[in-house]
Design an enzyme around this catalytic site. Structure first.
Site: not given
Ligand code: ADP
Length: 198
Positions: A17, A92, A131, A137, A148
């Site tokens: 995405k 989310r 990845r 990461r 996650r």
């Molecule tokens: P992924 O989809 O691989 O988990 P993201 O970059 O979208 O990676 O998110 C990484 C982390 O950032 C999440 O695991 C969370 O800790 C934090 N995060 C991102 N977006 C949100 C959100 N909308 N609400 C709460 N935490 C978030």
């Protein structure tokens, strides 16, 4: 022609995405608002926000809704997001959907489309392991990935039903080449009258 597309891209970890979000946003001339990227940039920059979220992210937990909501509202209030944006990673969970609805409604706006990148769990796990090796990461440890994915299934996937009731979800087969998937997305958006401008 000015673009006016308010988009959200949703998909499991490893669905691609992030990559597709950037391409779609470019095609529509709108900024990507990725909460994960914003948090990571703050961690890298050593800001207060970065310090607040480091441990939470490394565990694979969600940053508190209130804090995340504030970050998103600030970002969407910048000039470049006035006519459109592509959200990646927010909302989310159900509470965040409510916060975003309220914020957009106060501006007389709403999301135009939700792009759901559909990728089978096995494929998404395989992609994240690749990845993890390539990018290192800090939240790509086995425990954090499992956390996650669980949060995705229990809290994030259900928001698709909420948007589905509004008739704005486009389910896109997320298996294929980057170009194929991009073409599927833009075809679905065009069918809604959302035409790329760039
Ligand atoms: P992924 O989809 O691989 O988990 P993201 O970059 O979208 O990676 O998110 C990484 C982390 O950032 C999440 O695991 C969370 O800790 C934090 N995060 C991102 N977006 C949100 C959100 N909308 N609400 C709460 N935490 C978030």
């Amino acid at each position: 022609m000015t673009a006016s597309a308010r988009l959200l891209i949703v998909g499991p970890q490893g669905s691609g995405k992030g990559t597709q979000g950037v391409r779609v946003a470019e095609a529509y001339g709108i900024p990507v608002v990725s909460t994960g990227d914003i948090f990571r940039a703050n961690i890298k920059g050593g800001t207060d926000l970065g310090r607040q979220v480091t441990e939470i992210m490394d565990r694979g937990d969600l940053v508190p809704d209130e804090l995340t909501g504030e970050i998103v509202r600030d970002r969407l209030s910048q000039d470049d997001a006035a006519d459109g944006f592509l959200l990646d990673g927010y909302p989310r969970n159900a509470a965040q959907v409510g916060h975003l609805d309220e914020f957009l409604a106060a501006r007389g706006e709403a999301l135009d489309a939700v792009i759901f990148l559909d990728v089978p769990r096995a494929e998404s796990i395989a992609r994240i392991s690749v990845r993890a090796q390539e990018q290192g990461r800090s939240d790509d440890t086995e425990e954090a990935i499992a956390k996650r994915l669980d949060i995705y299934e229990n809290e994030t996937a259900p928001i698709l039903a909420v948007y589905g009731e509004r008739g704005i979800v486009d389910t896109i087969d997320g298996v294929g080449s980057l170009d194929e998937i991009f073409t599927r997305i833009t075809a679905a958006l065009s069918a809604r009258g959302l035409v790329a401008t760039v």
